[in-house]
Design a protein around this motif. Structure first.
Motif, PDB file in Angstrom:
ATOM      1  N   GLY A 129       0.953  -0.999   0.062  1.00  0.00           N
ATOM      2  CA  GLY A 129      -0.024  -0.056  -0.181  1.00  0.00           C
ATOM      3  C   GLY A 129       0.676   1.308   0.062  1.00  0.00           C
ATOM      4  N   LYS A 130       2.019   1.042  -0.108  1.00  0.00           N
ATOM      5  CA  LYS A 130       2.930   2.271   0.024  1.00  0.00           C
ATOM      6  C   LYS A 130       3.285   2.785  -1.369  1.00  0.00           C
ATOM      7  CE  LYS A 130       5.650   0.762   4.169  1.00  0.00           C
ATOM      8  NZ  LYS A 130       5.081  -0.433   4.390  1.00  0.00           N
ATOM      9  N   SER A 131       3.330   4.166  -1.630  1.00  0.00           N
ATOM     10  CA  SER A 131       3.663   4.579  -2.914  1.00  0.00           C
ATOM     11  C   SER A 131       4.685   5.803  -2.794  1.00  0.00           C
ATOM     12  CB  SER A 131       2.363   5.498  -3.346  1.00  0.00           C
ATOM     13  OG  SER A 131       1.882   6.533  -2.541  1.00  0.00           O
ATOM     14  N   THR A 132       5.635   5.567  -1.799  1.00  0.00           N
ATOM     15  CA  THR A 132       6.722   6.298  -1.407  1.00  0.00           C
ATOM     16  C   THR A 132       7.885   5.696  -2.186  1.00  0.00           C
ATOM     17  OG1 THR A 132       7.019   5.673   0.540  1.00  0.00           O
ATOM     18  CG2 THR A 132       5.663   8.046   0.107  1.00  0.00           C
ATOM     19  N   CYS A 133       9.365   6.392  -2.381  1.00  0.00           N
ATOM     20  CA  CYS A 133      10.319   6.003  -2.467  1.00  0.00           C
ATOM     21  C   CYS A 133      11.077   5.440  -1.004  1.00  0.00           C
ATOM     22  CB  CYS A 133      11.371   7.012  -3.262  1.00  0.00           C
ATOM     23  SG  CYS A 133      13.069   6.220  -3.241  1.00  0.00           S
ATOM     24  N   PRO A 134      11.380   4.224  -1.027  1.00  0.00           N
ATOM     25  CA  PRO A 134      11.932   3.656   0.268  1.00  0.00           C
ATOM     26  C   PRO A 134      13.119   4.375   0.747  1.00  0.00           C
ATOM     27  CG  PRO A 134      11.068   1.680  -0.958  1.00  0.00           C
ATOM     28  CD  PRO A 134      11.270   3.089  -1.732  1.00  0.00           C
TER      29      PRO A 134
END
Length: 676
Positions: free
Chosen positions: A305-310
């Motif tokens: 569910g994440k949409s960021t750059c780790p």
């Protein structure tokens, strides 16, 4: 047959159709001798290959006689046309026999077992073709002696009686797989008997078999049998632990410290490791942020569910992933040069869809293996057996999330903690590396953090470990644990953790320093940790590593963002190093250096801006980054340029104001009048 392509496609004959008859006879003689000496690649194929060898010995005697008869003619030997054509066809068949032998020798024994009936059928077809050609050979025209002609006739008759494959062993192995699927633990004696018949009777041959089988699964060598091959990998791992646990691990299987001459390939460069899993990337892909990850890890990240750059934390414009073929080629080359098994997809080929996932039998075999090893570890009191068991746990935990889950569920983390303090360097290294491999799985992070004394034991390894590799892996474990927000704060509150990681970043060799800096970067992501990190000397350690490790500039940017800007500005040469990194670093380090300088100018004001402007060539570095940097780097370079211009304008204005408001002496009065 779909899965028998490797059997059906044989290389063409290397001889030319215009080759002299003498050369053809010599090739026939050489091939027949080679085949007569060929050994069966596995015990269960011995009847098939022994039959081929017997036929070849008969033919070698015939060709030897033909060569002797034609010796008088020398290079001008000319056979009857029909005999010449027939012998050239025999040469083709013998070459196909040789290709079959070579192909079987290159396969894993368990895959050969699954395909044994196909191999026997192919050998039978070739023998039938050979018998037909021998019957057509005009023996009378060749002038063979009667006893030699009898050998030829015997070879023809024997070729028509092809040996069949032994199918009982194959049926037994498939039955064993079905039992494991039903969670029935294999009997030791039965397992030992099967492996003996397959030809696997020591830990080295078992390890080789596992590696070869895994490579064949990745290469889709026999898609019809892929599911069974995956199950067999799990079963072989279990058998290796149960049957061969008393044997000493091979040198190639156990890592040695950087100080040794040794046998272990070096740790993968940081650029080749996935920032999420910390493992060597198998299929490197680029996210829209420009950062590279292993496809499996970043897909799992997006799937949660994440949409960021780790790595950077920025929100991604889209979730599209682009294969990083250049990095993939570099990883393949590094693996080959350093003797590391190449786990990435072959360079230049399209990325295949994932092979069949671990099936029920493979998962149950892995669960049995993990349970067996952890029980053995809990009952082991002497050093040597403990060392071997921990080595196997380490190897098992390296090979997949399911294995890590099973080992963690069995309670391995708590049992590994006291071994981190072992004075035996090999045992300590295996224990800390096993802990690192386990920590990759989210559920195991909790188990490690809740294991009594685990964090203190990791600090002991980082501070007093027997080898740099052990210290490096302890720092990597801290990095892995710090991926969880709550644990990052907890680790940052522990003075021993902070001091140990900073000390490694200061004094460790290159690969150890990279892991320590990566751990500092993660810990500095929590604002409350920054004060303790700066106090312990994290800023000095990172500044000294700028230009050596790309993570150093990122650590300085992270510290500056959360309260450490003044401490960085106070360091002699830190700003100049960051400016130099903007010109000479990697894409990411240039980006981070620019970000750090912008943050320093914002947080430390004129003091930082003055230091930036005092560095020779800073304007050129900013201009160059504006033209060649990543999108984020260009934005940071533009911000840095604006900050420098504002400082210059303010400095000029302050200088002008000072000159007009300063009280003049009598000597300066004329100048002031003139200005007025």
């Amino acid at each position: 047959m779909a899965n028998g392509a490797a059997i059906d496609e044989w290389p063409s004959s290397p001889y030319s159709s215009s080759a002299p008859d003498g050369e053809v006879l010599r090739s026939l003689h050489r091939l027949a001798r080679d085949l007569s000496a060929a050994e069966a690649p596995a015990p269960f194929l011995r009847p098939v290959f022994a039959a081929v060898a017997r036929r070849a010995r008969l033919l070698a005697a015939v060709f030897d006689d033909l060569l002797l008869c034609g010796a008088a003619a020398g290079p001008l030997l000319l056979l009857p046309r029909s005999a010449s054509l027939c012998l050239r066809e025999v040469l083709l068949v013998l070459q196909r026999f040789k290709a079959l032998v070579a192909d079987c020798a290159a396969r894993s024994r368990t895959r050969l077992l699954l395909q044994s009936d196909e191999v026997a059928a192919r050998a039978g077809e070739l023998q039938h073709d050979l018998a037909t050609l021998l019957d057509l050979l005009p023996v009378a025209d060749l002038g063979l002696a009667d006893d030699v002609a009898d050998l030829l006739a015997l070879a023809s008759r024997q070729c028509r009686r092809a040996a069949a494959a032994e199918l009982g062993l194959k049926a037994g192995v498939l039955a064993l797989i079905h039992e494991v699927e039903r969670e029935i633990v294999p009997e030791r004696e039965r397992l030992e008997g099967i492996l003996e018949e397959v030809g696997i009777n020591d830990p080295a041959s078992c390890s080789d078999e596992i590696e070869t089988l895994e490579r064949e699964i990745g290469d889709r060598a026999a898609e019809r049998w892929t599911s069974s091959m995956i199950a067999l990998v799990g079963l072989l791992r279990y058998a290796k632990c149960v049957l061969f646990s008393a044997a000493t691990p091979r040198t190639a299987d156990s890592k040695v410290d950087l100080d040794d001459d040794g046998a272990e390939p070096p740790s993968p460069p940081l650029d080749f490791r996935c920032p999420i899993s910390l493992e060597l990337m198998r299929v490197p892909v680029v996210a829209s942020s420009g950062q590279t990850y292993d496809r499996e890890s970043i897909t799992r990240w997006f799937g949660s569910g994440k949409s960021t750059c780790p790595k950077t934390g920025q929100v991604l414009a889209d979730l599209e992933l682009v294969p990083n073929k250049a990095l993939k080629n570099l990883i393949v080359r590094w693996c080959r040069e350093n003797g590391v098994a190449v786990e990435v997809a072959e360079a230049g080929k399209a990325e295949p869809a994932p092979v069949v996932a671990a099936n029920k039998a493979a998962l149950e075999a892995a669960r049995m293996t993990a349970s067996f090893l952890v029980k053995k570890l809990s009952a082991s009191f002497s050093p040597e057996p403990t060392k071997r068991v921990v080595h196997e746990i380490r190897q098992l935990a390296k090979s997949g999330s399911s294995n890590r889950a099973f080992i963690g569920e069995a309670g391995a983390a708590a049992l590994l903690v006291p071994l981190l303090r072992s004075e035996d360097s090999a045992l300590q290294l295996n224990a800390v590396t096993a802990m690192l491999n386990l920590s990759i799985l989210e559920a195991n992070k909790k188990r490690i953090m809740h294991a009594e004394g685990a964090v203190d034991a990791l600090c002991h390894v980082m501070g007093s470990g027997a080898s740099w590799r052990a210290k490096e892996n302890a720092a990597a474990t801290v990095l892995s644990l710090a991926a969880v927000h709550a644990y990052r704060r907890r680790l940052g509150r522990n003075p021993r953790v902070v001091e140990s990681v900073v000390q490694l970043a200061r004094t460790g060799p290159s690969s150890t320093k990279k892991d320590a800096l990566a751990a500092l970067l993660s810990l500095s992501g929590e604002r409350e940790n920054v004060g303790r990190l700066v106090e312990a000397g994290a800023a000095e350690a990172a500044a000294a590593s700028v230009g050596e490790s790309e993570a150093a500039a990122a650590v300085l940017a992270s510290l500056a963002k959360r309260g450490g800007a003044e401490a960085i500005v106070a360091l002699d040469g830190a700003v100049a190093r960051l400016v130099a990194e903007m010109r000479r670093g990697t894409e990411w380090s240039r980006e981070c250096a620019a970000a750090a300088l912008v943050l320093l100018c914002r947080r430390a004001g004129a003091t930082a801006a003055a230091q930036v402007m005092a560095v020779p060539g800073v304007e050129w570095a900013i201009w160059e980054l504006l033209g060649t940097g990543t999108d984020r780097a260009r934005r940071k370079a533009a911000s840095l340029g604006r900050a420098c211009r504002r400082w210059a304008a303010a400095a000029n204005a302050a200088g002008a104001e000072q000159s007009t408001t300063e009280c003049p002496t009598s000597d300066a009065a004329p100048a002031l009048t003139t200005v007025s």
